[in-house]
Each structure stands twice: as C-alpha cells, then as structure tokens.
Design an enzyme around this catalytic site. Structure first.
Site, PDB file in Angstrom:
ATOM      1  N   GLU A 278     -46.145  11.597  24.587  1.00  0.00           N
ATOM      2  CA  GLU A 278     -47.235  12.279  23.889  1.00  0.00           C
ATOM      3  C   GLU A 278     -46.751  12.957  22.613  1.00  0.00           C
ATOM      4  OE1 GLU A 278     -50.195  11.692  24.748  1.00  0.00           O
ATOM      5  OE2 GLU A 278     -49.556  10.633  26.547  1.00  0.00           O
ATOM      6  N   ASP A 359     -43.935   4.905  23.203  1.00  0.00           N
ATOM      7  CA  ASP A 359     -42.954   4.620  24.252  1.00  0.00           C
ATOM      8  C   ASP A 359     -41.540   4.623  23.674  1.00  0.00           C
ATOM      9  OD1 ASP A 359     -44.897   4.370  26.182  1.00  0.00           O
ATOM     10  OD2 ASP A 359     -44.899   2.177  26.195  1.00  0.00           O
TER      11      ASP A 359
END
Length: 418
Positions: A278, A359
């Site tokens: 995030e 990611d």
C-alpha cells in the site's frame, strides 16, 4: 468554429491527454513472473483449499454474468425505447412537469428500476458468500448495507442529475464545456471526501493502537519517504472473513487502512508486506494518477455524449428531442452502460500493472520475498480465491495479478531477476 467542432476538438485533446498520463504514469510491463514458478507455486498450495476456492468462484460466476447481462438489457430497454422517457414524465408529474423535478425524480426513478431488478441477484450472491462462510452478515445487516448503498447512491446521483441538467437548461449550446469541467471537478472532489464522509458509513475506523507493530509500520513509511496521515483498522469482520488492506485519499486525507481480519489471520511480517504494498501506491501517487485519469475520462465522456447526442436514430428510439433534456436520462445511462462494457478490460489492464508495481515496491521495501509469497498464499486461501484463474476472465475482469503470478514474482525477485 461551431460548438460541435469545439466539442470534437476538446474530445481529441482530452483523449490524448489521458493517453499521455497513462503512458507516463502506468507501467507497461510487469515484473518477471515465470510460468514455471507459477506452476510450482500452485503445487505448494493445499489442493483441497484450491479446489474449494475454485468451487466458490465457480458458484459466483452465474450471478456475476447474469447481473452484467441483465443490467445491460435493462439499460438498453429503458434507454432505446420510450419506456425511460415515460418513467421520467410520470415521476415529474408532482412538480407539474417542471424540468428540475423531471431531472431529479425522473433520473432517480430510472436508476431505481435498475437497482430493483438487480436486487434478487445481489441476494443470490450474498447467499453464496454465506454458504461458503466468507460473509459474517445476517440478512438484516446485509439489508441495512444495501439501504445505505442506495442512500449514498441517491445523494451522489442527485448531485450529478441536478448539476448536469441545470447546465444543459441554462447553457443549451455550450453545456458540454461546462459539463465536462463539472464532471472532472466532481471526480476530484469525491476522491477527497469519499474516505472521510462515505467510508465511515459502512465501516468503523480506529487508529492502530500504539505498540510494536504500529511503530514498525510507521517507521517503514518514514523510511520509504511516504507521508501518511495514519494507519487505521477497519472493522471488516462485521461483514466478512476476507483479509485486505488499501490506501485511500491523497494529500490531507491519505491513510492506510488495514482490515481487522488481516491482523487476526496474518503474522506481523506478512502484515508489513501488505502495508508495504500500500505504501507503494502512495509513493507512486497511484490515487492521484487514478483521479487524474478519471477526471480526464469523465470530461471526455461528456464531450462524447454531446457529439453522440445529435444522432437522430438514437433520439428517435428513445422518443426524445435532445440528449440534453431530462427525458433522455435513460438514454444517457444506456450509452454509459455500453461504454463501460468496452472500457472494463482496459481499466483492468491498467489496474493489474499498477498493482504489480506496488508488489515490486513491497519486495524492495521489506526485502522479504518469502514473507511476500506467504502473504499472497494466505490472501488467496482465506479469501477463497482461484490462484490460477481462466486467462480470458483474468484479462477481462482481473484487477490484480493472479496469486500464482504474485508468488512467482517473489521467487524471481529472490533470484535477482528485475
């Protein structure tokens, strides 16, 4: 130049601008995730859990496709026949057919018809979630959430309807210009207010209590150079057993939200991996990018509606004189439904690329590919996902890389592949 020529030129500029933003802000390639690693990762997952996830996703597939088909059919039936205009006329009768009454009540009535038709399918989906144990809601709590959704949609819909048809009423020639500016501004405004006004309607958010985990998460954000207002815990367990986290807002409203289910299910290292993902969204300003693309897309859509609205065939089918009059609400929604059908795969592609970049950021920030792979495995199993779904469905609807792609990317990263 005529108003129509200005609208066409503006549409071209907006589309080019959106394409430029996408090319500059969205990665065109994903981190390496070799197929051999994907298959090996799939083999490490419990076979019975994978089978249950695929069974669950298979059970959700009929209501999903039926909802899409029925929504499109209802939109076309209301928009490309006199039915939509008739509903608007009837809804506006208490106001003696005043244009504002027709715009507001008529527009909401047309939308409500679609919602009512879709309600049984939503209940069918909820019954599947309950049957597989992913939903923790009883039918009363689910109904309350549905009503809350209707209320929020009605407020936002009323703002859009009144704003749009006020502009078309008082600026009949140049409404597309004012409408495009208003649509872009509303998109930006909703990005700011949604986290602080709308999200609390559905969930309770509490600051993560002081302790080792909060300290580590805030230190990780500081090390990453990402200003974050707070890390909040959402009481997602009142609704679901699924685990998740997300980032919302930007500027003064930016915050990272972690589901309480994630804190319950995952060890601290895996929670850090999710939060690092995030933080990647925040560091790359993905919310800003999405908002900018949304604003440009909304403005372009208004220009396109203005140009398309002069097509006599569409107006004849809907029995309206102009796409800018309140009686054309259903026609507008029908056009939007068709446009959304074609825009969906492109939006999914952009989302997958952005998620893959986040990611990669998580892997770099934590330096823990094993923890990242374990977290992706947990996400897939707890959320009853299909770790290696049908490639066609993934292309059309997948907003994230598949679980095995993310696990394979972690393995490739551990080997030094970038």
């Amino acid at each position: 130049m005529t108003s129509r020529q200005w609208a066409a030129a503006s549409l071209v500029v907006l589309v080019v601008a959106a394409a430029a933003v996408a090319l500059l802000r969205v990665p065109l390639t994903a981190p390496p995730a070799p197929r051999a690693d994907q298959l090996d990762a799939l083999a490490t997952l419990p076979a019975d859990a994978v089978a249950k996830g695929r069974e669950f996703r298979g059970a959700l597939r009929p209501p999903m496709y039926l909802s899409m088909a029925l929504g499109l059919v209802v939109a076309l039936l209301l928009g490309l026949t006199p039915a939509g205009a008739w509903i608007v006329e009837q809804a506006g009768r208490p106001f003696n057919g005043h244009w504002l009454g027709r715009a507001l009540l008529g527009g909401l009535a047309v939308v409500f018809v679609g919602e009512v038709v879709a309600l049984p399918i939503a209940a069918w989906r909820q019954s599947i979630l309950r049957r597989y144990g992913l939903s923790t809601q009883d039918w009363g709590a689910w109904t309350v959430d549905v009503l809350k959704g209707y209320a929020v949609g009605a407020v936002i819909g009323a703002i859009v309807l009144v704003g749009f048809f006020t502009i078309t009423h008082f600026a009949p020639r140049w409404w597309w210009a004012w409408g495009a500016a208003g649509a872009a501004a509303l998109t930006v405004l909703l990005t700011f207010v949604f986290p602080v006004l709308v999200e609390p309607i559905f969930n309770k958010f509490t600051p993560m209590p002081e302790g080792e985990q909060r300290t580590r998460l805030m230190a990780m954000a500081e090390r990453d150079g990402v200003p974050v207002r707070d890390v909040l815990i959402a009481d997602a367990s009142r609704r679901t057993r699924a685990v998740n986290a997300y980032v919302s807002g930007f500027g003064p409203t930016r915050r990272i939200v972690v589901y309480d289910t994630l804190l319950k299910e995952a060890p601290p290292a895996e929670v850090e991996s999710v939060v690092a993902h995030e933080l990647g969204h925040a560091k790359d300003n993905d919310v800003f990018t999405g908002t900018l693309l949304g604003a440009l897309g909304a403005a372009a859509a208004v220009c396109a509606l203005y140009l398309l609205g002069s097509w006599p065939g569409l107006l004849r089918l809907a029995r309206v004189d102009s796409i800018a009059e309140p009686r054309a609400v259903a026609l507008l929604l029908a056009i939007a439904a068709v446009a959304g059908l074609f825009a969906g795969p492109l939006q999914s592609f952009v989302s997958r690329r952005v998620e893959a970049r986040a990611d990669q950021h998580a892997l770099e920030l934590t330096g823990d590919p094993a923890g990242f792979e374990a977290m992706q495995s947990r996400l897939s199993l707890v959320n009853l996902g299909d770790p290696d779904p049908n490639p066609v469905e993934q292309f059309l609807f997948g907003s994230h890389p598949t679980a095995v792609e993310r696990m394979a990317a972690a393995r490739a990263y551990a080997r030094g592949e970038r």
